[in-house]
Write an enzyme that holds these catalytic residues in place. Structure first.
Site, short mmCIF file in Angstrom:
data_model
loop_
_atom_site.label_atom_id
_atom_site.label_comp_id
_atom_site.label_asym_id
_atom_site.label_seq_id
_atom_site.Cartn_x
_atom_site.Cartn_y
_atom_site.Cartn_z
N GLU A 1 -6.23 -10.52 -1.65
CA GLU A 1 -7.00 -10.31 -0.40
C GLU A 1 -8.50 -10.25 -0.68
OE1 GLU A 1 -5.48 -7.11 2.02
OE2 GLU A 1 -3.40 -7.51 1.48
N ASP B 1 -12.30 -10.24 -0.82
CA ASP B 1 -13.57 -10.43 -0.14
C ASP B 1 -14.57 -9.44 -0.73
OD1 ASP B 1 -12.79 -8.05 1.20
OD2 ASP B 1 -12.30 -9.11 3.06
N GLU C 1 0.80 -1.23 0.00
CA GLU C 1 0.00 0.00 0.00
C GLU C 1 0.83 1.28 0.00
OE1 GLU C 1 -2.74 -0.53 3.28
OE2 GLU C 1 -3.67 -2.29 2.35
N ASN D 1 1.94 -4.79 -3.31
CA ASN D 1 0.53 -5.14 -3.07
C ASN D 1 -0.25 -3.87 -2.73
OD1 ASN D 1 -1.43 -7.32 -2.50
ND2 ASN D 1 -1.25 -6.71 -0.35
N HIS E 1 -10.57 -6.00 -2.23
CA HIS E 1 -11.59 -5.86 -1.18
C HIS E 1 -12.77 -5.12 -1.81
CE1 HIS E 1 -9.07 -7.39 2.02
NE2 HIS E 1 -8.12 -6.54 1.69
#
Ligand code: NAG
Length: 397
Positions: A316, A318, A211, A252, A288
């Site tokens: 990651e 979801d 990030e 990432n 996400h």
């Protein structure tokens, strides 16, 4: 005096109760454990108890163990990792975290390599967990996850070396010269990555940089960028490469899954690193997402990254919703999972998919996005949801 004392007592009582959607318990929580009127304290997972309006909680005591029976469930009998490998991907995986492992129902599914060929430690390899004091390294939590992966023949994605968040205060609040912080990064990344090096099965890839950008594509203001400018990126990548020449080195981030300034900034960074021979092997797209709002150009973006001579992975995934769950939301979530997985399937350089834990029981979403949740393909009782069928459909359709 007496009035003041009464007032103080009143203030104390008020502040000793959490507000609606506030936290009211969980591992490590030291704040209030009761809720304001009209709310009940509900355990959403072991880390996070939340004050929810009493009308939205079922029964008393806030048990997580009863999903409304009417909700549809998944029906696919195929297994995610088996199917993913069958179409040429390296793995289908899940994040996990140490406090979840004593839950044997949880660990039984996590162990199953039909479902998961890869795991990512959610917290225990981060800087605050691994080097809480300068030069003092603790690997016990990370080792527990790495040992589990090794015992079960699962790959591991190391997560992470350099991130602005979950830093120990000696780093976050430190005042360093450029030379001092360079040495600190080299020592942290070098020691961390080398600890898990040597066994491909236990260290497939590292999120070396996590990030680095703001959503507008500018560099995030943190101790690393503010002290070193963007040079903290090659410093960390080179230290990681020296520590484990076989590990894939990733950057990432989130909100790079669709065209925009942040994706453009990440592409520019990859081009700069490649043109200056800095080792970088992959871009992790966190994914996400929100039900009904999955980006439609994900496949195009994946292809654009791969064209820069890196692999990509969904790291990651979801897909959260505003609670409560409904049939319609679960159906949309199934479609959304299918579309995300299909985008990775369509791009040969998309090597694998990791979901950010597999069960709603341990999802980070309710603790971070009040009123939202149900983001995972397994529900809080380990029952597969329609989203699970969406994943299988994305891998096979
Ligand atoms: C999960 O796998 C590990 C390593 O193989 C094993 O020690 C543990 O007992 C397994 N857990 C369950 C619940 O089966």
């Amino acid at each position: 005096m007496k009035n003041l004392a009464l007032l103080l007592a009143f203030v104390t009582v008020v502040s000793a109760q959490s507000q609606e959607f506030g936290q009211c318990g969980g591992i490590g929580w030291t704040g209030p454990t009761t809720c304001v009127a009209g709310n009940s304290c509900v355990q959403l997972n072991p880390y996070f108890f939340q004050c929810l309006p009493s009308s939205s909680t079922s029964g008393s005591g806030g048990s997580t163990s009863t999903a409304p029976a009417a909700l549809p469930t998944g029906t696919s009998t195929a297994s995610t990792n088996t199917v993913a490998k069958g179409i040429g991907k390296l793995y289908f995986g899940s994040a996990t975290d140490n406090p979840e492992l004593p839950d044997t129902a949880y660990e039984t599914i996590l162990n199953n390599t039909g479902f998961f060929g890869q795991i990512t430690p959610g917290n225990s390899m981060k800087w605050d967990a691994t080097e809480p004091e300068e030069g003092v390294f603790t690997f016990s939590g990370g080792d527990q996850i790495a040992n589990l992966a090794r015992a079960n023949g699962q790959l591991i994605r190391g997560h992470n070396c350099v991130w602005y968040n979950q830093l120990p205060s000696w780093v976050a609040n430190g005042v360093f010269t450029a030379a001092q912080l360079t040495t600190i990064i080299q020592n942290h990344c070098g020691t961390l990555v080398s600890h898990y090096a040597g066994e491909i099965s236990s260290s497939y890839a590292w999120d070396v940089i996590n990030e680095p950008f703001n959503d507008d594509g500018t560099w995030r203001s943190d101790v690393f960028f503010n002290t070193l400018g963007e040079s903290f990126v090659p410093i960390a990548l080179q230290a990681a490469r020296a520590a484990d020449p076989k590990a894939k080195l990733y950057i990432n981030d989130y909100n790079i899954e669709f065209a925009g300034p942040k994706a453009t900034a990440m592409m520019s960074l990859i081009q700069t690193l490649k043109s200056t021979n800095v080792p970088v092997d992959g871009v992790g797209l966190q994914c996400h997402f929100i039900v009904g709002e999955v980006p439609t150009d994900l496949e195009t973006i994946l292809q654009e990254f791969v064209a820069l001579d890196v692999e990509v992975a969904i790291t990651e995934l979801d897909i959260r919703m505003t609670l409560p769950e409904t049939d319609a939301l679960l159906a949309q979530q199934k479609t959304d999972y299918q579309n995300v997985i299909a985008a990775c399937k369509a791009v040969a350089g998309c090597v694998g998919i990791t979901i950010w834990d597999y069960t709603d029981k341990y999802s980070w979403i309710p603790g971070t996005f009040p009123g939202q949740g149900a983001a995972c393909p397994w529900d809080a009782n380990f029952i597969r949801k329609p989203a699970y069928d969406g994943i299988i459909a994305g891998l096979t359709a």
